[in-house]
Design a protein around this motif. Structure first.
Motif, PDB file in Angstrom:
ATOM      1  N   THR A  85     -69.964 -23.861 -23.230  1.00 34.17           N
ATOM      2  CA  THR A  85     -68.527 -23.779 -23.509  1.00 34.17           C
ATOM      3  C   THR A  85     -68.149 -22.374 -23.977  1.00 34.17           C
ATOM      4  N   LEU A  86     -68.941 -21.816 -24.873  1.00 32.45           N
ATOM      5  CA  LEU A  86     -68.676 -20.464 -25.359  1.00 32.45           C
ATOM      6  C   LEU A  86     -68.791 -19.444 -24.227  1.00 32.45           C
ATOM      7  N   VAL A  87     -69.769 -19.656 -23.340  1.00 31.75           N
ATOM      8  CA  VAL A  87     -69.935 -18.759 -22.195  1.00 31.75           C
ATOM      9  C   VAL A  87     -68.695 -18.799 -21.306  1.00 31.75           C
ATOM     10  N   LEU A  88     -68.209 -20.006 -21.022  1.00 36.59           N
ATOM     11  CA  LEU A  88     -67.030 -20.149 -20.164  1.00 36.59           C
ATOM     12  C   LEU A  88     -65.780 -19.609 -20.842  1.00 36.59           C
ATOM     13  N   TRP A  89     -65.689 -19.740 -22.148  1.00 31.43           N
ATOM     14  CA  TRP A  89     -64.561 -19.144 -22.872  1.00 31.43           C
ATOM     15  C   TRP A  89     -64.534 -17.631 -22.673  1.00 31.43           C
ATOM     16  N   LEU A  90     -65.678 -17.000 -22.881  1.00 31.96           N
ATOM     17  CA  LEU A  90     -65.745 -15.552 -22.758  1.00 31.96           C
ATOM     18  C   LEU A  90     -65.494 -15.107 -21.318  1.00 31.96           C
ATOM     19  N   LEU A  91     -66.107 -15.806 -20.367  1.00 30.40           N
ATOM     20  CA  LEU A  91     -65.920 -15.459 -18.957  1.00 30.40           C
ATOM     21  C   LEU A  91     -64.463 -15.603 -18.543  1.00 30.40           C
ATOM     22  N   SER A  92     -63.821 -16.693 -18.935  1.00 28.11           N
ATOM     23  CA  SER A  92     -62.439 -16.931 -18.535  1.00 28.11           C
ATOM     24  C   SER A  92     -61.508 -15.872 -19.124  1.00 28.11           C
ATOM     25  N   ALA A  93     -61.767 -15.438 -20.347  1.00 26.67           N
ATOM     26  CA  ALA A  93     -60.947 -14.386 -20.948  1.00 26.67           C
ATOM     27  C   ALA A  93     -61.109 -13.083 -20.176  1.00 26.67           C
ATOM     28  N   TRP A  94     -62.347 -12.757 -19.830  1.00 27.91           N
ATOM     29  CA  TRP A  94     -62.619 -11.531 -19.071  1.00 27.91           C
ATOM     30  C   TRP A  94     -61.900 -11.574 -17.718  1.00 27.91           C
ATOM     31  N   LEU A  95     -61.999 -12.721 -17.049  1.00 26.43           N
ATOM     32  CA  LEU A  95     -61.389 -12.871 -15.727  1.00 26.43           C
ATOM     33  C   LEU A  95     -59.866 -12.831 -15.800  1.00 26.43           C
ATOM     34  N   LEU A  96     -59.306 -13.432 -16.839  1.00 24.51           N
ATOM     35  CA  LEU A  96     -57.850 -13.432 -16.994  1.00 24.51           C
ATOM     36  C   LEU A  96     -57.328 -12.008 -17.168  1.00 24.51           C
ATOM     37  N   ALA A  97     -58.013 -11.217 -17.983  1.00 22.32           N
ATOM     38  CA  ALA A  97     -57.598  -9.825 -18.169  1.00 22.32           C
ATOM     39  C   ALA A  97     -57.671  -9.046 -16.856  1.00 22.32           C
ATOM     40  N   LEU A  98     -58.771  -9.205 -16.126  1.00 15.42           N
ATOM     41  CA  LEU A  98     -58.927  -8.486 -14.863  1.00 15.42           C
ATOM     42  C   LEU A  98     -57.894  -8.927 -13.831  1.00 15.42           C
ATOM     43  N   ALA A  99     -57.619 -10.229 -13.771  1.00 17.17           N
ATOM     44  CA  ALA A  99     -56.655 -10.740 -12.799  1.00 17.17           C
ATOM     45  C   ALA A  99     -55.270 -10.157 -13.044  1.00 17.17           C
ATOM     46  N   LEU A 100     -54.844 -10.116 -14.290  1.00 21.57           N
ATOM     47  CA  LEU A 100     -53.499  -9.627 -14.588  1.00 21.57           C
ATOM     48  C   LEU A 100     -53.402  -8.110 -14.438  1.00 21.57           C
ATOM     49  N   ILE A 101     -54.479  -7.398 -14.757  1.00 20.38           N
ATOM     50  CA  ILE A 101     -54.486  -5.952 -14.503  1.00 20.38           C
ATOM     51  C   ILE A 101     -54.390  -5.690 -13.008  1.00 20.38           C
ATOM     52  N   ASP A 102     -55.097  -6.481 -12.204  1.00 20.72           N
ATOM     53  CA  ASP A 102     -55.042  -6.306 -10.751  1.00 20.72           C
ATOM     54  C   ASP A 102     -53.642  -6.594 -10.223  1.00 20.72           C
ATOM     55  N   LEU A 103     -52.985  -7.603 -10.766  1.00 19.39           N
ATOM     56  CA  LEU A 103     -51.604  -7.894 -10.362  1.00 19.39           C
ATOM     57  C   LEU A 103     -50.667  -6.735 -10.715  1.00 19.39           C
ATOM     58  N   ASP A 104     -50.908  -6.106 -11.859  1.00 21.99           N
ATOM     59  CA  ASP A 104     -50.032  -5.031 -12.317  1.00 21.99           C
ATOM     60  C   ASP A 104     -50.279  -3.731 -11.579  1.00 21.99           C
ATOM     61  N   THR A 105     -51.541  -3.401 -11.340  1.00 21.16           N
ATOM     62  CA  THR A 105     -51.885  -2.046 -10.906  1.00 21.16           C
ATOM     63  C   THR A 105     -52.634  -1.989  -9.579  1.00 21.16           C
TER      64      THR A 105
END
Length: 248
Positions: A85-105
Motif C-alpha cells: 500500500t505504501l509503495v502504491l501511494w508513493l508511485l501514484s503520487a510520482w505518476l500524478l506529478a509527472l502526468a500533470l507536468i506533461d499536460l502543462d508543458t
C-alpha cells in the motif's frame, strides 16, 4: 501529499527548489501562513483569493489535493493496509506529478523520472528482495527499449516524431516499480486509452490529426490501474486465451 505535489508540479519544470522559498503568493510574494496552507479547506476559507492581495487562486490546487486523497483512499480500499500500500501511494503520487507536468508543458522532467526509477528499484528491494531489484532493472530496460523502437519506427513511417524521449524514461520508471508484467499491462492499457481518447478528440474536433498530445498521462493512469489490478487482468487474459497456463 497533494499539497506537496502542487509544489512539485509548479516548481520542477521551472527549475526551482522544492524547499526554498517557502510557499508564497506568486503575485504579491507574501509568505503564506500555516492556516492559508490547509489542504482543500484553506482554499475554501479564502474563497479562492489571496488573503493579502486578493489575487485569484486557481481551483486546480484544491482539485489536486482532493484527487490525491481520493486516490490514496482507493488504494487502501483495494489493497488494504500492507507494505505494498505504501509503495502504491508513493508511485501514484510520482505518476500524478509527472502526468500533470506533461499536460502543462509536454515534457517529463528527467530528474523526476530518474529518481523515480531509483526509488522504484529500492522499493522493490525492500518488498521482494534482490530478485525484485533484478526484475525491476530488466523491466526498466525493456520499457526504454520498447518505447525507443516505437519512436524510431514511427519517425520512419510517418516522417515525424510520434513520441517524446521522456515517455521511454517514464516507461523505464514504471517497469522499475511494477516489473515486466506490470509494464506490459501498462503499455497495452495506455495505448488503448490513448487511442480511444485520441479518436474521440478527433471526432469531436477537439484535436487535429497528427496534433501532438502528451502520452505521459495515459501511461500514468494505466500504471496506477496496473498496480491495483494488473495481476487480475493477467489471470483473466490467460484464462480466456491461454487456459491452463499457470501464473505464480
Amino acid at each position: 501529499m497533494g499539497s506537496f505535489l502542487n509544489v512539485v508540479i509548479y516548481r520542477v519544470p521551472r527549475g526551482r527548489s522544492l524547499l526554498y522559498p517557502p510557499s508564497r503568493c506568486p503575485i504579491c510574494l507574501t509568505r503564506l501562513k500555516p492556516r492559508d496552507n490547509i489542504p482543500i479547506l484553506g482554499w475554501l476559507f479564502l474563497r479562492g483569493q489571496c488573503r493579502y492581495c486578493h489575487a485569484p487562486i486557481s481551483w486546480r490546487y484544491p482539485a489536486i489535493e482532493l484527487l490525491t486523497a481520493l486516490l490514496y483512499v482507493l488504494i487502501v480500499a483495494v489493497s488494504g493496509w500492507q507494505g505494498q500500500t505504501l509503495v502504491l501511494w508513493l508511485l501514484s503520487a510520482w505518476l500524478l506529478a509527472l502526468a500533470l507536468i506533461d499536460l502543462d508543458t509536454m515534457t517529463l522532467p528527467h530528474p523526476l523520472t530518474k529518481w523515480g526509477l531509483i526509488t522504484g528499484l529500492l522499493a522493490r528491494g525492500l518488498t521482494t528482495g534482490l530478485g525484485g531489484i533484478t526484475e525491476g532493472i530488466i523491466a526498466a530496460v525493456i520499457g526504454i527499449w520498447l518505447f525507443d523502437l516505437i519512436r524510431w519506427g514511427g519517425a520512419i513511417a510517418f516522417n515525424q516524431e510520434v513520441m517524446g524521449g521522456g515517455d521511454g524514461k517514464l516507461a523505464a520508471m514504471i517497469g522499475a516499480w511494477l516489473g515486466w508484467q506490470g509494464l506490459l499491462v501498462t503499455f497495452f492499457l495506455a495505448c488503448a486509452l490513448g487511442g480511444l481518447m485520441g479518436g474521440f478528440g478527433i471526432a469531436l474536433g477537439w484535436i487535429q490529426r497528427r496534433q501532438p498530445i502528451p502520452f505521459g498521462p495515459f501511461l500514468a493512469v494505466a500504471a496506477i490501474f496496473s498496480g491495483l489490478f494488473g495481476r487480475q487482468l493477467i489471470h483473466l487474459y490467460l484464462e480466456t486465451f491461454l487456459p491452463g497456463v499457470f501464473v505464480p
